[in-house]
Scaffold this motif. Structure first.
Motif, PDB file in Angstrom:
ATOM      1  N   UNK A 276       1.115  -1.322  -0.175  1.00  0.00           N
ATOM      2  CA  UNK A 276       0.070  -0.524  -0.122  1.00  0.00           C
ATOM      3  C   UNK A 276       0.957   1.327   0.306  1.00  0.00           C
ATOM      4  N   UNK A 277       1.643   1.294   0.833  1.00  0.00           N
ATOM      5  CA  UNK A 277       3.168   2.002   1.001  1.00  0.00           C
ATOM      6  C   UNK A 277       3.786   2.600  -0.377  1.00  0.00           C
ATOM      7  N   UNK A 278       4.455   1.577  -0.883  1.00  0.00           N
ATOM      8  CA  UNK A 278       4.386   1.586  -2.437  1.00  0.00           C
ATOM      9  C   UNK A 278       4.261   1.672  -3.761  1.00  0.00           C
ATOM     10  N   UNK A 279       2.790   1.371  -3.627  1.00  0.00           N
ATOM     11  CA  UNK A 279       1.285   1.046  -4.776  1.00  0.00           C
ATOM     12  C   UNK A 279       1.554   2.534  -5.827  1.00  0.00           C
ATOM     13  N   UNK A 280       1.994   4.216  -4.703  1.00  0.00           N
ATOM     14  CA  UNK A 280       1.819   4.932  -5.503  1.00  0.00           C
ATOM     15  C   UNK A 280       3.040   5.295  -6.400  1.00  0.00           C
ATOM     16  N   UNK A 281       4.069   4.976  -6.665  1.00  0.00           N
ATOM     17  CA  UNK A 281       5.123   5.157  -7.124  1.00  0.00           C
ATOM     18  C   UNK A 281       5.178   3.835  -8.215  1.00  0.00           C
ATOM     19  N   UNK A 282       5.355   2.463  -7.404  1.00  0.00           N
ATOM     20  CA  UNK A 282       5.945   1.436  -8.047  1.00  0.00           C
ATOM     21  C   UNK A 282       5.194   0.493  -8.643  1.00  0.00           C
ATOM     22  N   UNK A 283       5.077  -0.508  -9.567  1.00  0.00           N
ATOM     23  CA  UNK A 283       4.051  -0.590 -10.405  1.00  0.00           C
ATOM     24  C   UNK A 283       3.916  -1.670 -10.110  1.00  0.00           C
ATOM     25  N   UNK A 284       2.953  -3.007 -10.427  1.00  0.00           N
ATOM     26  CA  UNK A 284       3.238  -4.779 -10.500  1.00  0.00           C
ATOM     27  C   UNK A 284       4.351  -5.026 -10.282  1.00  0.00           C
ATOM     28  N   UNK A 285       4.873  -4.591 -11.592  1.00  0.00           N
ATOM     29  CA  UNK A 285       6.150  -5.500 -12.082  1.00  0.00           C
ATOM     30  C   UNK A 285       6.878  -5.452 -11.587  1.00  0.00           C
ATOM     31  N   UNK A 286       7.224  -4.067 -10.930  1.00  0.00           N
ATOM     32  CA  UNK A 286       8.673  -4.277 -10.129  1.00  0.00           C
ATOM     33  C   UNK A 286       8.377  -4.193  -9.301  1.00  0.00           C
ATOM     34  N   UNK A 287       7.043  -4.371  -7.950  1.00  0.00           N
ATOM     35  CA  UNK A 287       7.498  -5.000  -6.560  1.00  0.00           C
ATOM     36  C   UNK A 287       7.440  -6.129  -6.801  1.00  0.00           C
ATOM     37  N   UNK A 288       6.930  -6.645  -7.624  1.00  0.00           N
ATOM     38  CA  UNK A 288       6.868  -8.666  -7.759  1.00  0.00           C
ATOM     39  C   UNK A 288       8.888  -9.454  -7.789  1.00  0.00           C
ATOM     40  N   UNK A 289       9.434  -8.184  -9.213  1.00  0.00           N
ATOM     41  CA  UNK A 289      10.756  -8.614  -9.584  1.00  0.00           C
ATOM     42  C   UNK A 289      11.117  -8.152  -8.201  1.00  0.00           C
ATOM     43  N   UNK A 290      11.737  -7.605  -7.353  1.00  0.00           N
ATOM     44  CA  UNK A 290      12.053  -6.611  -6.899  1.00  0.00           C
ATOM     45  C   UNK A 290      12.470  -7.103  -5.411  1.00  0.00           C
ATOM     46  N   UNK A 291      11.130  -8.271  -5.063  1.00  0.00           N
ATOM     47  CA  UNK A 291      10.612  -8.952  -3.810  1.00  0.00           C
ATOM     48  C   UNK A 291      11.287 -10.699  -4.352  1.00  0.00           C
TER      49      UNK A 291
END
Length: 301
Positions: free
Chosen positions: A179-194
């Motif tokens: 929720x904190x990251x979602x305004x600036x980060x895409x779903x793709x970037x969150x999935x890959x970096x995680x």
């Protein structure tokens, strides 16, 4: 110290968010059942490393279609690293608890996660939780206490219960970061970096445990990767559409699936206290939904 708040305006759609959460929980419930089987066949670092590698391979076409490395650039690498490490801690504790306890018992204890999410959303991302939601939250904690209370008093849960609660807390912190990251980060970037962080952590773990995975486990690992990818996409969508405190209670539907899978594959069935506790936590979720719908109608939105 609190996390910075994004300046972008967010328009919430609570009912859509709830629908996405329910779908994501079902997919992740199937993955959890496969995980219980997998941890009986291999060490946990091997499982984490192998699953993360398969997830990253599955994400590669999406990355290439989205512009390659440019789609993964971020101004918040520290936040991604934090979320990845929280996920690693959650997975380590969760997988080990699956070794020690029945599937439905682990999932029931992990019902503390949505409660932790609501609590963490207040100091970390400054979401407003009104008196009605605080009441629902209290009822949810009463339900969780009913679920774990009798076994804990009898000394039957021990390390497994503690690990499940630890897993719930770290999972809640990780998903609050979405929720904190979602305004600036895409779903793709969150999935890959995680998954990159988790894969690296699992690889480091291989320095301390043997590679003990049978070749026949690779199809199961691949299916787990597909399910976790689809499940995460659904839950990410849910958190983009609605506040944490609204969608988080719908993690509780996982009890129904875990009870069904436990009964089908391991001849396990939750005790009466689990169902009484679930009555409280599901009731808390339904009350949250009713309040959200009433608030929306009253505001004319």
């Amino acid at each position: 110290m609190t996390l910075p708040i994004a300046s972008s305006v967010r328009i919430d759609h609570p009912l859509q968010g709830i629908a996405w959460m329910v779908a994501g929980v079902f997919l992740l419930s199937v993955m959890d059942a496969l995980s219980k089987h997998a941890v009986s066949q291999m060490s946990i670092p091997v499982l984490i490393a192998a699953r993360s590698v398969v997830v990253l391979v599955l994400l590669l076409p999406w990355v290439l279609r989205s512009g390659g490395w440019s789609a993964l650039r971020t101004r918040r690498p520290g936040a991604h690293l934090l979320r990845g490490l929280l996920s690693v801690c959650s997975m380590l504790a969760f997988f080990e608890s699956l070794r020690l306890l029945p599937l439905a018992t682990v999932i029931a204890i992990c019902f503390a996660a949505p409660l932790f999410m609501t609590l963490l959303s207040v100091p970390l991302i400054k979401e407003r939780v009104g008196a009605h939601r605080w009441g629902a939250l209290l009822a949810g904690f009463v339900g969780v206490s009913l679920i774990i209370g009798p076994q804990a008093m009898d000394g039957e849960l021990g390390l497994g219960a503690g690990l499940a609660l630890v897993a719930a807390f770290f999972y809640a912190a990780s998903m609050t970061c979405v929720r904190w990251l979602s305004p600036t980060e895409s779903d793709l970037s969150m999935l890959v970096w995680q998954n990159l962080t988790m894969g690296l952590a699992g690889t480091v773990g291989l320095l301390f445990v043997p590679w003990d995975m049978a070749p026949g486990m690779w199809p199961i690992i691949a299916l787990m990767a597909i399910l976790v990818l689809l499940g995460q996409r659904c839950t990410f969508r849910a958190f983009r559409l609605a506040p944490v405190g609204v969608v988080a209670p719908y993690h509780y539907s996982e009890l129904l699936w875990s009870a069904l899978f436990g009964w089908l594959f391991w001849q396990e069935w939750p005790g009466a206290n689990v169902w009484w506790g679930a009555l409280f936590v599901v009731g808390a979720g339904l009350y949250t939904l009713w309040r959200e719908r009433a608030r929306t109608v009253f505001s004319g939105s």
